[in-house]
Design a protein around this motif. Sequence first.
Motif, PDB file in Angstrom:
ATOM      1  N   THR A   1       0.809  -1.224   0.000  1.00  0.00           N
ATOM      2  CA  THR A   1       0.000   0.000   0.000  1.00  0.00           C
ATOM      3  C   THR A   1       0.840   1.270   0.000  1.00  0.00           C
ATOM      4  OG1 THR A   1      -0.171  -0.148   2.412  1.00  0.00           O
ATOM      5  CG2 THR A   1      -1.998  -1.066   1.126  1.00  0.00           C
ATOM      6  N   HIS A   2       2.116   1.155   0.372  1.00  0.00           N
ATOM      7  CA  HIS A   2       3.014   2.316   0.417  1.00  0.00           C
ATOM      8  C   HIS A   2       4.354   1.932  -0.232  1.00  0.00           C
ATOM      9  CE1 HIS A   2       0.102   3.069   3.634  1.00  0.00           C
ATOM     10  NE2 HIS A   2       0.317   4.345   3.385  1.00  0.00           N
ATOM     11  N   PRO A   3       4.385   1.807  -1.547  1.00  0.00           N
ATOM     12  CA  PRO A   3       5.590   1.319  -2.233  1.00  0.00           C
ATOM     13  C   PRO A   3       6.833   2.206  -2.073  1.00  0.00           C
ATOM     14  CG  PRO A   3       3.903   1.985  -3.821  1.00  0.00           C
ATOM     15  CD  PRO A   3       3.294   2.077  -2.469  1.00  0.00           C
ATOM     16  N   SER A   4       6.639   3.435  -1.631  1.00  0.00           N
ATOM     17  CA  SER A   4       7.802   4.322  -1.494  1.00  0.00           C
ATOM     18  C   SER A   4       8.539   4.136  -0.162  1.00  0.00           C
ATOM     19  CB  SER A   4       7.372   5.785  -1.628  1.00  0.00           C
ATOM     20  OG  SER A   4       6.508   6.134  -0.562  1.00  0.00           O
ATOM     21  N   ILE A   5       7.960   3.383   0.761  1.00  0.00           N
ATOM     22  CA  ILE A   5       8.603   3.165   2.061  1.00  0.00           C
ATOM     23  C   ILE A   5       9.680   2.094   1.909  1.00  0.00           C
ATOM     24  CG2 ILE A   5       8.286   2.409   4.448  1.00  0.00           C
ATOM     25  CD1 ILE A   5       5.510   3.630   4.393  1.00  0.00           C
ATOM     26  N   GLY A   6      10.887   2.429   2.330  1.00  0.00           N
ATOM     27  CA  GLY A   6      12.012   1.504   2.212  1.00  0.00           C
ATOM     28  C   GLY A   6      12.191   0.619   3.433  1.00  0.00           C
ATOM     29  N   TYR A   7      12.989  -0.416   3.256  1.00  0.00           N
ATOM     30  CA  TYR A   7      13.249  -1.376   4.330  1.00  0.00           C
ATOM     31  C   TYR A   7      13.885  -0.692   5.539  1.00  0.00           C
ATOM     32  CZ  TYR A   7      15.161  -5.185   7.020  1.00  0.00           C
ATOM     33  OH  TYR A   7      15.470  -6.020   8.058  1.00  0.00           O
ATOM     34  N   ALA A   8      14.836   0.199   5.306  1.00  0.00           N
ATOM     35  CA  ALA A   8      15.518   0.873   6.421  1.00  0.00           C
ATOM     36  C   ALA A   8      14.520   1.670   7.261  1.00  0.00           C
ATOM     37  CB  ALA A   8      16.624   1.782   5.900  1.00  0.00           C
ATOM     38  N   THR A   9      13.535   2.279   6.616  1.00  0.00           N
ATOM     39  CA  THR A   9      12.510   3.038   7.339  1.00  0.00           C
ATOM     40  C   THR A   9      11.674   2.103   8.213  1.00  0.00           C
ATOM     41  OG1 THR A   9      12.426   4.683   5.586  1.00  0.00           O
ATOM     42  CG2 THR A   9      10.538   4.608   7.079  1.00  0.00           C
ATOM     43  N   ILE A  10      11.345   0.942   7.685  1.00  0.00           N
ATOM     44  CA  ILE A  10      10.585  -0.054   8.452  1.00  0.00           C
ATOM     45  C   ILE A  10      11.394  -0.466   9.683  1.00  0.00           C
ATOM     46  CG2 ILE A  10       9.654  -2.412   8.449  1.00  0.00           C
ATOM     47  CD1 ILE A  10       7.958  -0.677   6.691  1.00  0.00           C
ATOM     48  N   TYR A  11      12.646  -0.815   9.474  1.00  0.00           N
ATOM     49  CA  TYR A  11      13.484  -1.293  10.567  1.00  0.00           C
ATOM     50  C   TYR A  11      13.670  -0.211  11.635  1.00  0.00           C
ATOM     51  CZ  TYR A  11      17.179  -3.618  13.104  1.00  0.00           C
ATOM     52  OH  TYR A  11      17.907  -4.213  14.105  1.00  0.00           O
ATOM     53  N   ARG A  12      13.983   1.000  11.202  1.00  0.00           N
ATOM     54  CA  ARG A  12      14.174   2.098  12.164  1.00  0.00           C
ATOM     55  C   ARG A  12      12.882   2.386  12.930  1.00  0.00           C
ATOM     56  NH1 ARG A  12      17.082   4.493   7.873  1.00  0.00           N
ATOM     57  NH2 ARG A  12      15.279   5.809   7.437  1.00  0.00           N
ATOM     58  N   THR A  13      11.755   2.311  12.247  1.00  0.00           N
ATOM     59  CA  THR A  13      10.470   2.577  12.901  1.00  0.00           C
ATOM     60  C   THR A  13      10.138   1.484  13.904  1.00  0.00           C
ATOM     61  OG1 THR A  13       9.690   3.818  10.983  1.00  0.00           O
ATOM     62  CG2 THR A  13       8.013   3.035  12.530  1.00  0.00           C
ATOM     63  N   LEU A  14      10.435   0.236  13.591  1.00  0.00           N
ATOM     64  CA  LEU A  14      10.213  -0.841  14.557  1.00  0.00           C
ATOM     65  C   LEU A  14      11.054  -0.623  15.812  1.00  0.00           C
ATOM     66  CD1 LEU A  14       9.954  -3.986  12.257  1.00  0.00           C
ATOM     67  CD2 LEU A  14       8.180  -3.118  13.802  1.00  0.00           C
ATOM     68  N   LYS A  15      12.293  -0.224  15.629  1.00  0.00           N
ATOM     69  CA  LYS A  15      13.161   0.074  16.777  1.00  0.00           C
ATOM     70  C   LYS A  15      12.587   1.244  17.577  1.00  0.00           C
ATOM     71  CE  LYS A  15      16.778  -2.677  16.508  1.00  0.00           C
ATOM     72  NZ  LYS A  15      17.134  -3.566  17.611  1.00  0.00           N
ATOM     73  N   LEU A  16      12.071   2.239  16.880  1.00  0.00           N
ATOM     74  CA  LEU A  16      11.458   3.402  17.515  1.00  0.00           C
ATOM     75  C   LEU A  16      10.203   2.990  18.293  1.00  0.00           C
ATOM     76  CD1 LEU A  16      11.774   6.566  17.582  1.00  0.00           C
ATOM     77  CD2 LEU A  16      10.073   6.599  15.767  1.00  0.00           C
ATOM     78  N   LEU A  17       9.388   2.117  17.707  1.00  0.00           N
ATOM     79  CA  LEU A  17       8.189   1.632  18.382  1.00  0.00           C
ATOM     80  C   LEU A  17       8.559   0.871  19.657  1.00  0.00           C
ATOM     81  CD1 LEU A  17       6.018   0.377  15.366  1.00  0.00           C
ATOM     82  CD2 LEU A  17       5.822   2.548  16.622  1.00  0.00           C
ATOM     83  N   ALA A  18       9.656   0.131  19.613  1.00  0.00           N
ATOM     84  CA  ALA A  18      10.111  -0.581  20.813  1.00  0.00           C
ATOM     85  C   ALA A  18      10.528   0.415  21.899  1.00  0.00           C
ATOM     86  CB  ALA A  18      11.261  -1.523  20.462  1.00  0.00           C
ATOM     87  N   LYS A  19      11.257   1.444  21.521  1.00  0.00           N
ATOM     88  CA  LYS A  19      11.664   2.463  22.500  1.00  0.00           C
ATOM     89  C   LYS A  19      10.466   3.206  23.060  1.00  0.00           C
ATOM     90  CE  LYS A  19      16.279   3.271  20.667  1.00  0.00           C
ATOM     91  NZ  LYS A  19      17.151   4.222  19.972  1.00  0.00           N
ATOM     92  N   ALA A  20       9.423   3.361  22.256  1.00  0.00           N
ATOM     93  CA  ALA A  20       8.210   4.062  22.686  1.00  0.00           C
ATOM     94  C   ALA A  20       7.300   3.170  23.534  1.00  0.00           C
ATOM     95  CB  ALA A  20       7.445   4.576  21.467  1.00  0.00           C
ATOM     96  N   GLY A  21       7.668   1.897  23.680  1.00  0.00           N
ATOM     97  CA  GLY A  21       6.870   0.972  24.473  1.00  0.00           C
ATOM     98  C   GLY A  21       5.699   0.366  23.725  1.00  0.00           C
ATOM     99  N   LEU A  22       5.703   0.487  22.407  1.00  0.00           N
ATOM    100  CA  LEU A  22       4.613  -0.047  21.587  1.00  0.00           C
ATOM    101  C   LEU A  22       4.939  -1.402  20.966  1.00  0.00           C
ATOM    102  CD1 LEU A  22       3.632   3.282  19.862  1.00  0.00           C
ATOM    103  CD2 LEU A  22       2.142   1.904  21.324  1.00  0.00           C
ATOM    104  N   ALA A  23       6.178  -1.774  20.953  1.00  0.00           N
ATOM    105  CA  ALA A  23       6.594  -3.042  20.361  1.00  0.00           C
ATOM    106  C   ALA A  23       7.586  -3.714  21.278  1.00  0.00           C
ATOM    107  CB  ALA A  23       7.233  -2.817  18.992  1.00  0.00           C
ATOM    108  N   GLU A  24       7.628  -5.006  21.178  1.00  0.00           N
ATOM    109  CA  GLU A  24       8.611  -5.766  21.927  1.00  0.00           C
ATOM    110  C   GLU A  24       9.423  -6.587  20.936  1.00  0.00           C
ATOM    111  OE1 GLU A  24       8.902  -8.367  25.985  1.00  0.00           O
ATOM    112  OE2 GLU A  24       7.054  -7.326  25.462  1.00  0.00           O
ATOM    113  N   GLU A  25      10.720  -6.496  21.074  1.00  0.00           N
ATOM    114  CA  GLU A  25      11.619  -7.244  20.204  1.00  0.00           C
ATOM    115  C   GLU A  25      11.794  -8.632  20.797  1.00  0.00           C
ATOM    116  OE1 GLU A  25      16.080  -6.499  18.426  1.00  0.00           O
ATOM    117  OE2 GLU A  25      14.973  -4.794  19.244  1.00  0.00           O
TER     118      GLU A  25
END
Length: 145
Positions: free
Chosen positions: A50-74
């Motif tokens: 649905t968002h072909p312009s989003i790159g892999y690095a953005t996904i990875y960095r955002t997942l790390k950010l979500l973990a720091k924000a307490g929204l995701a667990e690695e």
Amino acid sequence: MNKTAGLQLSEYLATQGLRSTSQRDAILKAFIEVGKHLSAEELFARVRKTHPSIGYATIYRTLKLLAKAGLAEERRFEDGFTRFEYKKPNAHHDHLICTGCGSIIEFENEGIEALQQDVASKNGFKVQSHKLELYGLCAGCQQKL
């Protein structure tokens, strides 16, 4: 998207001097909607539809950010892959991991939780966090034997 999660992310970003972006919002929305453990690669494949312009690095960095924000667990299970799961507020669960097919079953058991607290208390220990992972074969893999 979960309004509470969106608000939590916005508040975290503000405290870190970071800005909210439509890409981060799209990634958070897709991440929550998946409702299971997934790798950055799996989320990337979903988001790209649905968002072909989003790159892999953005996904990875955002997942790390979500973990720091307490929204995701690695999570790193025995297979060595890093997966992320949505961290629901005030919710805890444990995992059954199939060593045959790699499926992950989440479960909750108040008896196990009480036993863990009892063991900790008897040893003068204050639990701050924990994870329980049981490895074995799921019903489907057992049938294949």
